[in-house]
Design a protein around this motif. Structure first.
Motif, PDB file in Angstrom:
ATOM      1  N   PHE A 120      19.173 -25.749   5.180  1.00  0.00           N
ATOM      2  CA  PHE A 120      18.068 -25.456   4.763  1.00  0.00           C
ATOM      3  C   PHE A 120      18.716 -26.079   3.472  1.00  0.00           C
ATOM      4  CE2 PHE A 120      17.429 -22.571   8.444  1.00  0.00           C
ATOM      5  CZ  PHE A 120      16.149 -22.024   8.168  1.00  0.00           C
ATOM      6  N   THR A 121      17.647 -26.605   2.928  1.00  0.00           N
ATOM      7  CA  THR A 121      17.693 -27.632   0.951  1.00  0.00           C
ATOM      8  C   THR A 121      16.380 -26.537   0.232  1.00  0.00           C
ATOM      9  OG1 THR A 121      15.873 -28.751   2.165  1.00  0.00           O
ATOM     10  CG2 THR A 121      18.175 -29.973   2.714  1.00  0.00           C
ATOM     11  N   ARG A 122      15.719 -26.104   1.212  1.00  0.00           N
ATOM     12  CA  ARG A 122      14.793 -24.635  -0.458  1.00  0.00           C
ATOM     13  C   ARG A 122      14.976 -23.680   0.370  1.00  0.00           C
ATOM     14  NH1 ARG A 122       9.084 -25.328  -0.385  1.00  0.00           N
ATOM     15  NH2 ARG A 122       8.405 -25.405  -2.422  1.00  0.00           N
ATOM     16  N   VAL A 123      14.494 -22.674  -0.697  1.00  0.00           N
ATOM     17  CA  VAL A 123      13.940 -21.423  -0.747  1.00  0.00           C
ATOM     18  C   VAL A 123      12.818 -21.538  -1.121  1.00  0.00           C
ATOM     19  CG1 VAL A 123      15.659 -20.540  -1.274  1.00  0.00           C
ATOM     20  CG2 VAL A 123      14.545 -19.453   0.147  1.00  0.00           C
ATOM     21  N   SER A 124      11.795 -20.796  -1.305  1.00  0.00           N
ATOM     22  CA  SER A 124      10.549 -20.701  -1.276  1.00  0.00           C
ATOM     23  C   SER A 124      10.433 -18.756  -1.615  1.00  0.00           C
ATOM     24  CB  SER A 124       9.265 -21.108  -1.348  1.00  0.00           C
ATOM     25  OG  SER A 124       8.727 -20.717  -1.223  1.00  0.00           O
ATOM     26  N   PHE A 125      10.813 -18.089  -2.398  1.00  0.00           N
ATOM     27  CA  PHE A 125      10.185 -16.622  -2.492  1.00  0.00           C
ATOM     28  C   PHE A 125       9.377 -16.245  -2.746  1.00  0.00           C
ATOM     29  CE2 PHE A 125      15.688 -16.804  -3.913  1.00  0.00           C
ATOM     30  CZ  PHE A 125      15.939 -16.208  -2.575  1.00  0.00           C
ATOM     31  N   GLY A 126       8.589 -15.387  -2.581  1.00  0.00           N
ATOM     32  CA  GLY A 126       8.103 -14.206  -2.706  1.00  0.00           C
ATOM     33  C   GLY A 126       8.254 -13.478  -3.890  1.00  0.00           C
ATOM     34  N   VAL A 127       7.473 -13.609  -4.770  1.00  0.00           N
ATOM     35  CA  VAL A 127       8.107 -12.706  -6.190  1.00  0.00           C
ATOM     36  C   VAL A 127       6.631 -11.865  -6.320  1.00  0.00           C
ATOM     37  CG1 VAL A 127       9.012 -13.241  -8.834  1.00  0.00           C
ATOM     38  CG2 VAL A 127       9.687 -14.142  -7.415  1.00  0.00           C
ATOM     39  N   GLN A 128       6.240 -13.062  -6.228  1.00  0.00           N
ATOM     40  CA  GLN A 128       4.387 -12.491  -6.703  1.00  0.00           C
ATOM     41  C   GLN A 128       5.032 -11.735  -8.181  1.00  0.00           C
ATOM     42  OE1 GLN A 128       3.476 -13.814  -4.713  1.00  0.00           O
ATOM     43  NE2 GLN A 128       4.536 -13.407  -2.944  1.00  0.00           N
ATOM     44  N   SER A 129       5.129 -11.017  -9.165  1.00  0.00           N
ATOM     45  CA  SER A 129       5.001 -10.531 -10.660  1.00  0.00           C
ATOM     46  C   SER A 129       6.201  -9.697 -11.025  1.00  0.00           C
ATOM     47  CB  SER A 129       3.976  -9.769 -10.245  1.00  0.00           C
ATOM     48  OG  SER A 129       4.059  -9.367 -11.955  1.00  0.00           O
ATOM     49  N   ALA A 130       7.012  -9.994 -12.059  1.00  0.00           N
ATOM     50  CA  ALA A 130       7.098  -9.160 -12.935  1.00  0.00           C
ATOM     51  C   ALA A 130       7.004  -7.618 -13.052  1.00  0.00           C
ATOM     52  CB  ALA A 130       8.148  -9.408 -13.912  1.00  0.00           C
ATOM     53  N   SER A 131       5.530  -7.278 -12.706  1.00  0.00           N
ATOM     54  CA  SER A 131       5.019  -6.060 -13.526  1.00  0.00           C
ATOM     55  C   SER A 131       5.205  -5.458 -12.690  1.00  0.00           C
ATOM     56  CB  SER A 131       4.302  -6.149 -13.918  1.00  0.00           C
ATOM     57  OG  SER A 131       3.509  -5.247 -13.965  1.00  0.00           O
ATOM     58  N   PRO A 132       5.804  -3.900 -12.763  1.00  0.00           N
ATOM     59  CA  PRO A 132       5.862  -2.843 -11.559  1.00  0.00           C
ATOM     60  C   PRO A 132       4.728  -2.455 -10.850  1.00  0.00           C
ATOM     61  CG  PRO A 132       7.770  -2.361 -13.659  1.00  0.00           C
ATOM     62  CD  PRO A 132       6.808  -3.289 -13.947  1.00  0.00           C
ATOM     63  N   LEU A 133       4.116  -1.905 -12.046  1.00  0.00           N
ATOM     64  CA  LEU A 133       2.287  -1.563 -12.055  1.00  0.00           C
ATOM     65  C   LEU A 133       1.463  -3.019 -10.719  1.00  0.00           C
ATOM     66  CD1 LEU A 133      -0.368  -0.552 -12.259  1.00  0.00           C
ATOM     67  CD2 LEU A 133      -0.889  -1.705 -13.842  1.00  0.00           C
ATOM     68  N   VAL A 134       1.549  -4.452 -11.289  1.00  0.00           N
ATOM     69  CA  VAL A 134       1.151  -5.562 -10.455  1.00  0.00           C
ATOM     70  C   VAL A 134       1.891  -6.225  -8.798  1.00  0.00           C
ATOM     71  CG1 VAL A 134       0.832  -7.630 -10.111  1.00  0.00           C
ATOM     72  CG2 VAL A 134       0.111  -6.760 -11.953  1.00  0.00           C
ATOM     73  N   LEU A 135       3.483  -4.993  -8.868  1.00  0.00           N
ATOM     74  CA  LEU A 135       3.985  -5.548  -7.185  1.00  0.00           C
ATOM     75  C   LEU A 135       3.676  -3.694  -6.381  1.00  0.00           C
ATOM     76  CD1 LEU A 135       7.886  -6.387  -8.961  1.00  0.00           C
ATOM     77  CD2 LEU A 135       5.709  -7.593  -7.563  1.00  0.00           C
ATOM     78  N   LYS A 136       3.490  -2.584  -7.670  1.00  0.00           N
ATOM     79  CA  LYS A 136       2.486  -1.554  -6.364  1.00  0.00           C
ATOM     80  C   LYS A 136       0.906  -1.679  -6.253  1.00  0.00           C
ATOM     81  CE  LYS A 136       2.061   3.532  -7.263  1.00  0.00           C
ATOM     82  NZ  LYS A 136       2.350   4.070  -7.771  1.00  0.00           N
ATOM     83  N   THR A 137       0.462  -2.413  -6.851  1.00  0.00           N
ATOM     84  CA  THR A 137      -0.853  -2.321  -6.531  1.00  0.00           C
ATOM     85  C   THR A 137      -0.565  -3.558  -5.594  1.00  0.00           C
ATOM     86  OG1 THR A 137      -1.406  -2.172  -9.126  1.00  0.00           O
ATOM     87  CG2 THR A 137      -3.302  -3.664  -7.415  1.00  0.00           C
ATOM     88  N   LEU A 138      -0.201  -4.474  -5.285  1.00  0.00           N
ATOM     89  CA  LEU A 138      -0.237  -5.976  -4.324  1.00  0.00           C
ATOM     90  C   LEU A 138       0.869  -5.216  -3.042  1.00  0.00           C
ATOM     91  CD1 LEU A 138       0.657  -9.270  -6.148  1.00  0.00           C
ATOM     92  CD2 LEU A 138      -1.463  -8.020  -5.413  1.00  0.00           C
ATOM     93  N   ASP A 139       1.490  -4.053  -3.325  1.00  0.00           N
ATOM     94  CA  ASP A 139       2.337  -3.288  -2.223  1.00  0.00           C
ATOM     95  C   ASP A 139       3.043  -4.119  -1.585  1.00  0.00           C
ATOM     96  OD1 ASP A 139       0.137  -1.420  -1.480  1.00  0.00           O
ATOM     97  OD2 ASP A 139      -0.853  -2.681  -0.084  1.00  0.00           O
ATOM     98  N   ARG A 140       3.765  -4.664  -2.756  1.00  0.00           N
ATOM     99  CA  ARG A 140       5.435  -5.404  -2.456  1.00  0.00           C
ATOM    100  C   ARG A 140       6.283  -4.080  -2.742  1.00  0.00           C
ATOM    101  NH1 ARG A 140       4.988  -9.868  -0.322  1.00  0.00           N
ATOM    102  NH2 ARG A 140       7.075 -10.695  -1.069  1.00  0.00           N
ATOM    103  N   THR A 141       7.413  -4.509  -1.655  1.00  0.00           N
ATOM    104  CA  THR A 141       8.532  -3.494  -1.751  1.00  0.00           C
ATOM    105  C   THR A 141       9.629  -4.297  -2.237  1.00  0.00           C
ATOM    106  OG1 THR A 141       9.261  -4.931   0.331  1.00  0.00           O
ATOM    107  CG2 THR A 141       7.697  -3.153   0.647  1.00  0.00           C
ATOM    108  N   HIS A 142       9.651  -4.882  -3.440  1.00  0.00           N
ATOM    109  CA  HIS A 142      11.084  -5.349  -4.118  1.00  0.00           C
ATOM    110  C   HIS A 142      11.114  -5.734  -5.450  1.00  0.00           C
ATOM    111  CE1 HIS A 142       8.627  -9.195  -4.349  1.00  0.00           C
ATOM    112  NE2 HIS A 142       8.951  -9.660  -5.899  1.00  0.00           N
ATOM    113  N   THR A 143      11.870  -4.979  -6.733  1.00  0.00           N
ATOM    114  CA  THR A 143      11.235  -5.349  -8.081  1.00  0.00           C
ATOM    115  C   THR A 143      11.681  -6.282  -8.767  1.00  0.00           C
ATOM    116  OG1 THR A 143      13.778  -4.897  -8.403  1.00  0.00           O
ATOM    117  CG2 THR A 143      12.220  -2.372  -7.512  1.00  0.00           C
ATOM    118  N   ALA A 144      11.259  -6.522 -10.162  1.00  0.00           N
ATOM    119  CA  ALA A 144      11.661  -7.368 -10.546  1.00  0.00           C
ATOM    120  C   ALA A 144      13.492  -7.809 -11.026  1.00  0.00           C
ATOM    121  CB  ALA A 144      10.861  -7.818 -11.611  1.00  0.00           C
ATOM    122  N   GLY A 145      13.869  -7.320 -10.649  1.00  0.00           N
ATOM    123  CA  GLY A 145      15.241  -7.241 -10.691  1.00  0.00           C
ATOM    124  C   GLY A 145      15.839  -7.983  -9.448  1.00  0.00           C
ATOM    125  N   ALA A 146      15.412  -7.777  -8.064  1.00  0.00           N
ATOM    126  CA  ALA A 146      15.488  -7.872  -7.102  1.00  0.00           C
ATOM    127  C   ALA A 146      15.108  -9.412  -6.846  1.00  0.00           C
ATOM    128  CB  ALA A 146      14.978  -7.226  -5.755  1.00  0.00           C
TER     129      ALA A 146
END
Length: 199
Positions: A120-146
């Motif tokens: 594999f030569t490239r990885v594409s991460f679904g970061v979506q946001s650094a904001s805890p509020l936005v991540l929660k709104t989007l139902d994301r399970t990771h944190t900005a730190g992760a």
């Protein structure tokens, strides 16, 4: 000849994000219909069938993209085996780009090392946001730190090309939230950002 590319769909997700319109399933959605631990064998059979059907029309692959879902819900060994089957049946063009999508909390250093060593030569991460509020709104399970840690691990694994997805205009998001998200991924060292809205 026209460029030839292969898309590999891995439909598994740990949880379903409320905004997602893709063909994805959690373990409870699937029950016993599809087994994640043998899905690589199903995909390898599909690759063999496609190669057979194309016959002499087969040509080297210029790009391979593993999308989903969350492809990195499969083991590193399974993803590398799928990629090896593509290479065996089709071959890769020089400097072929081989990408997998990943969620920040679906990888660790060992898996990223396996993927890079496996081609594999490239990885594409679904970061979506650094904001805890936005991540929660989007139902994301990771944190900005992760997210930052995952990018750091990908760099340590030797990935020269790392992409980050960001979602803009989530309900409740501020301009500063978006600035923080852009800062997060650019400071972490990605070389590509895909930014999109929910619509």
């Amino acid at each position: 000849m026209r460029p030839f590319s292969i898309y590999v769909h891995v439909p598994f997700c740990a949880t379903r994000c409320g905004y997602c319109d893709f063909n994805t399933y959690t373990a409870t959605d699937l029950g016993n219909q599809v087994q994640r631990d043998t899905f690589d064998q199903v995909l390898i059979s599909e690759i063999q069938l496609a190669a057979h059907e194309l016959g002499s029309d087969r040509r080297p692959v210029e790009t391979v993209f593993f999308g989903g879902g969350t492809p990195t819900m499969l083991s590193g060994k399974a993803l590398v085996a799928i990629l090896a089957a593509i290479e065996q049946k089709f071959g890769f063009a020089p400097n072929a780009e081989i990408t997998t999508e990943a969620n920040p909390d679906s990888v660790d250093q060992t898996k990223l090392d396996q993927l890079r060593a496996g081609g594999f030569t490239r990885v594409s991460f679904g970061v979506q946001s650094a904001s805890p509020l936005v991540l929660k709104t989007l139902d994301r399970t990771h944190t900005a730190g992760a997210a930052a840690a995952a990018i750091e691990m990908a760099l340590a694994a030797g990935f020269e090309h790392i992409s980050a997805d960001l979602i803009m205009a989530t309900p409740g998001e501020t301009d500063q939230d978006l600035r923080d998200s852009v800062d997060l991924v650019t400071v972490a060292g990605v070389d590509h950002v895909s930014a999109y809205t929910l619509i």
